[in-house]
Design a protein around this motif. Structure first.
Motif, short mmCIF file in Angstrom:
data_model
loop_
_atom_site.label_atom_id
_atom_site.label_comp_id
_atom_site.label_asym_id
_atom_site.label_seq_id
_atom_site.Cartn_x
_atom_site.Cartn_y
_atom_site.Cartn_z
N PHE A 64 2.10 -22.74 43.45
CA PHE A 64 2.84 -23.26 42.31
C PHE A 64 4.34 -23.33 42.52
CE2 PHE A 64 -1.09 -21.59 40.46
CZ PHE A 64 -1.53 -22.72 39.81
N ASN B 267 9.90 -22.67 41.84
CA ASN B 267 10.61 -23.48 40.86
C ASN B 267 9.80 -23.67 39.59
OD1 ASN B 267 12.74 -23.83 42.66
ND2 ASN B 267 11.76 -25.60 43.58
N ILE B 268 8.49 -23.71 39.73
CA ILE B 268 7.61 -23.92 38.58
C ILE B 268 7.22 -22.59 37.94
CG2 ILE B 268 5.36 -24.81 37.88
CD1 ILE B 268 5.57 -26.79 40.22
#
Length: 43
Positions: free
Chosen positions: A24, A27-28
């Motif tokens: 993932f 950043n997410i």
């Protein structure tokens, strides 16, 4: 025996955490810890 089990569990947890961040991306999916509030997690 119990210490070995705890060590293996900790190792497995670390590997799962690293894999989740690889999939993932950082950043997410921002890291959270035990001090992170429910509001921060839901945002």
């Amino acid at each position: 025996m119990l210490e070995k089990h705890r060590s293996l569990r900790g190792t497995l947890t670390s590997k799962i955490k690293k894999s989740v961040f690889v999939v993932f991306s950082e950043n997410i999916l921002l890291p959270i810890n035990t001090k992170t509030s429910a509001l921060e997690i839901s945002q």
